[in-house]
Design an enzyme around this catalytic site. Sequence first.
Site, PDB file in Angstrom:
ATOM      1  N   ARG A  80       5.080   7.803   5.209  1.00 49.91           N
ATOM      2  CA  ARG A  80       4.150   7.673   6.335  1.00 49.91           C
ATOM      3  C   ARG A  80       4.704   8.306   7.610  1.00 49.91           C
ATOM      4  NH1 ARG A  80      -0.836   5.437   5.850  1.00 49.91           N
ATOM      5  NH2 ARG A  80      -1.140   3.575   4.619  1.00 49.91           N
ATOM      6  N   GLU A 125       0.683  -3.676  -1.327  1.00 49.72           N
ATOM      7  CA  GLU A 125      -0.300  -4.062  -0.304  1.00 49.72           C
ATOM      8  C   GLU A 125      -1.550  -4.718  -0.870  1.00 49.72           C
ATOM      9  OE1 GLU A 125      -0.879  -1.214   2.912  1.00 49.72           O
ATOM     10  OE2 GLU A 125       0.993  -0.251   2.366  1.00 49.72           O
ATOM     11  N   ASP A 159      -5.818   8.005   0.166  1.00 41.84           N
ATOM     12  CA  ASP A 159      -4.710   8.069   1.125  1.00 41.84           C
ATOM     13  C   ASP A 159      -3.487   8.506   0.316  1.00 41.84           C
ATOM     14  OD1 ASP A 159      -2.343   7.357   2.497  1.00 41.84           O
ATOM     15  OD2 ASP A 159      -3.324   5.748   3.596  1.00 41.84           O
ATOM     16  N   THR A 160      -2.973   9.702   0.625  1.00 42.57           N
ATOM     17  CA  THR A 160      -1.932  10.284  -0.233  1.00 42.57           C
ATOM     18  C   THR A 160      -0.616   9.499  -0.195  1.00 42.57           C
ATOM     19  OG1 THR A 160      -1.351  11.835   1.536  1.00 42.57           O
ATOM     20  CG2 THR A 160      -2.930  12.599  -0.133  1.00 42.57           C
ATOM     21  N   PHE A 161      -0.416   8.677   0.837  1.00 46.10           N
ATOM     22  CA  PHE A 161       0.767   7.807   0.857  1.00 46.10           C
ATOM     23  C   PHE A 161       0.689   6.819  -0.305  1.00 46.10           C
ATOM     24  CE2 PHE A 161       2.176   3.479   1.986  1.00 46.10           C
ATOM     25  CZ  PHE A 161       3.547   3.676   2.037  1.00 46.10           C
ATOM     26  N   HIS A 162      -0.463   6.181  -0.440  1.00 52.60           N
ATOM     27  CA  HIS A 162      -0.631   5.215  -1.536  1.00 52.60           C
ATOM     28  C   HIS A 162      -0.651   5.932  -2.888  1.00 52.60           C
ATOM     29  CE1 HIS A 162      -1.347   2.033   1.314  1.00 52.60           C
ATOM     30  NE2 HIS A 162      -2.324   2.719   1.883  1.00 52.60           N
ATOM     31  N   GLU A 169      -3.052   9.009   9.065  1.00 49.51           N
ATOM     32  CA  GLU A 169      -3.075   7.591   9.422  1.00 49.51           C
ATOM     33  C   GLU A 169      -1.690   7.014   9.178  1.00 49.51           C
ATOM     34  OE1 GLU A 169      -5.722   3.775   8.146  1.00 49.51           O
ATOM     35  OE2 GLU A 169      -4.144   4.386   6.770  1.00 49.51           O
ATOM     36  N   GLU A 211     -10.839   2.591  -0.603  1.00 52.47           N
ATOM     37  CA  GLU A 211      -9.502   3.186  -0.569  1.00 52.47           C
ATOM     38  C   GLU A 211      -8.512   2.386  -1.422  1.00 52.47           C
ATOM     39  OE1 GLU A 211      -7.776   3.195   3.366  1.00 52.47           O
ATOM     40  OE2 GLU A 211      -5.819   3.769   2.593  1.00 52.47           O
TER      41      GLU A 211
HETATM   42  C1  LER Z   1      -5.347   1.206   5.318  1.00 51.59           C
HETATM   43  O1  LER Z   1      -6.023   2.420   5.476  1.00 51.59           O
HETATM   44  C2  LER Z   1      -3.997   1.397   4.777  1.00 51.59           C
HETATM   45  O2  LER Z   1      -3.666   2.475   4.376  1.00 51.59           O
HETATM   46  C3  LER Z   1      -3.078   0.243   4.684  1.00 51.59           C
HETATM   47  O3  LER Z   1      -1.830   0.686   4.258  1.00 51.59           O
HETATM   48  C4  LER Z   1      -2.876  -0.566   5.928  1.00 51.59           C
HETATM   49  O4  LER Z   1      -4.008  -1.150   6.394  1.00 51.59           O
END
Ligand code: LER
Length: 283
Positions: A214, A154, A181-184, A243, A148
Amino acid sequence: MQFGASTFIWVSPFSTDSFDLLYKVADMGYDLIEVAVEDKELIDWTRLKKIARETGLDVTISGAFGANRDISSDDAAVRKNGFTYIVDCIRIAENLNSPIFTGPVYSAVGKTRYVSAERKQQERNWCLEKLTEVGKIARECGVVVGVEPLNRFETDMVNTAEQALSLVNELADSSIKISLDTFHNNIEEKSIPATIRAVGRELLCHVQGNESDRGTPGTGNVDWPGIKEALTDIGYDGAVVIETFGAPSEELAKAASIWRPLANSPDELASEGLAFYKTLFRE
Ligand code: LER
C-alpha cells in the site's frame, strides 16, 4: 482511462475542513478524486460539487464499512443500518455523477472469524437479501455498486474475485459489479492479470491500483505490466485510483492493519504514484 486519488491517502475521516485536497489533487494532474464517505454529515456536498466543477475533477465514491454497517450481521438492526448507509452512498454518488460506489459492501472490515458452513451460508443469505434491495435502488439512480474483495486478514467473506463473481452472478443485477483492489488481489490471487480477465469488461466496474505494501504504486512487487496488458485486453475504460491510508483513524488503522507510514509523505506518494500510472498506462 482516468486516474484518481482517494481522500484516504491524506485524511480520515474526510470532511469539509479538508476541501483543499480537491485543489491539490487537481493541481497534481489527477482526473478524479475518490471521496471516502466515513460520515456523510461531515461533508458539505453542495460545496464539494461546486469545487469539483471548478477544478474539473470527476468524483467517485467509496465506502467505509465499520462493524455497525454490516449487512451480513446476525443483528437485524445492524443489517438495516448497513443497508441505509449503502443507499445513502449511492444517492451521494448519483448527485456527484459518480458512475460507481465501491467498497466491501458485503460485511464489516476486520470481521475475521472461523465459522461453520451453516453460519457462513446464513450470513451470505442476509447479504444477498440486502444487496437485492440495493441493486434496485442503484439501478434507479444509474449507479453501479462495485463489490470489492478484501484479503483474508480484513474479511472472512469475499477474499477472491471468484467469490465476488459467485455473489454477483447470483444477484444477476446489472447494477452490481466487481471492483478490484490490487493490494488485496496481490495477497489472494495467483495472478492479477488472470483475475482481471476472469472478471472481464462486463463486470469490472472499478480498479484501485495499489502497491503490494500500500505504498507508492510502482515501488513494490505488484505485476503492473501484466495488469496494464490485461486491462487493455479486456477494453477496460474506467478509473484506476490510488487508495492507501496516510492518516487513518484508530478504527481504520485497526481494520486495515496500518501501523506505520507507507511513504515519506502522502503528497509524495500521490504525485509519484500518478507519474508511475502515466508512464505505465499511457506509454
Ligand atoms: C477498502 O477499500 C479497503 O481496501 C480496506 O482495506 C480498508 O477499508
